[in-house]
Design a protein around this motif. Structure first.
Motif, short mmCIF file in Angstrom:
data_model
loop_
_atom_site.label_atom_id
_atom_site.label_comp_id
_atom_site.label_asym_id
_atom_site.label_seq_id
_atom_site.Cartn_x
_atom_site.Cartn_y
_atom_site.Cartn_z
N ARG A 85 0.98 -1.30 -0.07
CA ARG A 85 -0.03 -0.02 -0.09
C ARG A 85 0.70 1.27 0.05
NH1 ARG A 85 -3.56 0.14 5.21
NH2 ARG A 85 -3.79 -1.91 4.49
N ARG A 86 1.83 1.29 0.82
CA ARG A 86 2.85 2.21 0.83
C ARG A 86 3.52 2.56 -0.59
NH1 ARG A 86 4.86 6.25 0.49
NH2 ARG A 86 6.11 7.58 2.00
N ALA A 88 2.73 1.73 -3.62
CA ALA A 88 1.81 2.15 -4.67
C ALA A 88 1.66 3.73 -4.72
CB ALA A 88 0.43 1.48 -4.41
N ARG A 89 1.92 4.21 -3.48
CA ARG A 89 1.71 5.83 -3.28
C ARG A 89 3.05 6.38 -4.18
NH1 ARG A 89 1.50 6.86 2.97
NH2 ARG A 89 2.22 9.24 2.22
N LEU A 90 4.26 5.61 -4.47
CA LEU A 90 5.28 6.24 -5.31
C LEU A 90 4.70 6.07 -6.76
CD1 LEU A 90 8.18 4.40 -3.34
CD2 LEU A 90 7.07 6.73 -2.98
N ARG A 92 2.87 7.26 -10.25
CA ARG A 92 2.09 8.31 -10.93
C ARG A 92 1.54 7.79 -11.94
NH1 ARG A 92 6.99 10.84 -10.31
NH2 ARG A 92 6.76 11.10 -12.80
N HIS A 111 -2.63 -2.99 -5.98
CA HIS A 111 -2.91 -1.57 -5.78
C HIS A 111 -2.52 -0.72 -6.84
CE1 HIS A 111 -3.26 -2.13 -1.23
NE2 HIS A 111 -2.72 -2.98 -1.31
N VAL A 115 -4.60 2.58 -11.49
CA VAL A 115 -3.69 3.77 -11.82
C VAL A 115 -3.81 3.76 -13.30
CG1 VAL A 115 -1.43 4.52 -11.84
CG2 VAL A 115 -2.31 3.52 -10.01
N ALA A 255 6.55 1.15 6.63
CA ALA A 255 5.03 1.10 6.50
C ALA A 255 4.41 0.78 7.57
CB ALA A 255 4.96 0.30 5.24
N GLN A 259 -0.95 3.80 7.49
CA GLN A 259 -0.82 4.60 6.46
C GLN A 259 -1.82 3.82 5.24
OE1 GLN A 259 3.34 3.83 5.68
NE2 GLN A 259 3.99 5.37 7.06
#
Length: 259
Positions: A85-86, A88-90, A92, A111, A115, A255, A259
């Motif tokens: 999950r953490r 995936a935030r990287l 774009r 995840h 996108v 993580a 979060q």
């Protein structure tokens, strides 16, 4: 039951449970205490288990031991989910990412299905299958060819040739282990060669690895610790490991549940 069959049953029991007691084996297999102890002696002499007082335990993992994908996917599931999950935030929209084989990268793939305009390069059959089962018209997925490993990675010269001319924004590298001495490692020689090609193809290297990977060493090094731009682990990572990684990688992310 023949001795060979009985010893195979014992070995499967040890590998499945991590250890056995002589008394339990006597009851389950219906033979004498002396017979079981003799079987354990034979298996220990062959280097297949370790005899201990009152029973036997499985041997610790060797540098070439490569568990199958299913076995690995059952380990540290909560930690892998937090890390995925953490990670995936990287990512774009509109970028090209590579996901190497591994159960944490497989969790990450789930995840990333939402996108938009994503290009995914992977040598992992399970990772490719995640995207195949959740199609998007604006997504491109490239699955390299190659020889399939027990961890469902496609490796070898065909995979290397497919990756060699590619360039991606970020590589999420699944690893068997990581340590100061050996760096990021794998138990499969062909997989290390393929993974090194993925590292070369990436502008940014992210290593999502749960705390059990620390000081686990596979036979072949993929990259040195210092080559990672980001390492994402979980709260179980020991303090000494955090200090070592913080000194050597671009960024260490822990993580956690919020979060």
């Amino acid at each position: 039951m023949l001795a060979q069959q009985r010893q195979q049953a014992i070995l499967e029991r040890v590998r499945g449970a991590g250890g056995v007691r002589v008394a339990d084996l006597v009851r389950e297999l219906g033979v004498s205490d002396m017979t079981i102890r003799r079987d354990l002696e034979v298996l220990a002499e062959r280097g297949l288990l370790e005899k201990v007082h009152g029973g036997a335990t499985a041997l610790g993992p060797g540098s070439t031991e490569e568990p199958g994908f299913t076995a690995k996917s059952a380990r540290q599931q909560p930690e892998k989910e937090l890390i995925a999950r953490r990670a995936a935030r990287l990512v774009r929209p509109g970028t090209a990412v590579a996901l190497s084989a591994g159960t944490t990268t497989w969790a990450l793939a789930q995840h990333l299905i939402g996108v938009p305009e994503l290009t995914v390069i992977t040598n992992s059959v399970p990772v490719a299958d995640v995207f195949h089962r959740n199609p998007r018209a604006d997504r491109t997925v490239v699955l390299t060819g190659g020889v399939r490993t027990p961890s469902d990675a496609l490796v070898g010269p065909v995979a290397v040739a497919a990756i060699r001319r590619l360039h991606v924004d970020t590589l999420f590298l699944g690893v068997h282990g990581m340590s100061v001495r050996a760096g990021y490692t794998t138990p499969n020689l062909l997989e290390s060669e393929t993974d090194r090609e993925l590292v070369t193809a990436a502008h940014r290297l992210v290593v999502p690895a749960d705390h059990t990977k620390w000081n686990t060493i596979g036979i072949s090094t993929i990259a040195e610790l210092t080559e990672a731009d980001v390492v994402i682990s979980d709260a179980g990572l020991p303090e000494d490991a955090r200090m070592e990684l913080a000194e050597r990688v671009g960024e260490l992310i822990i993580a956690e549940g919020s979060q």
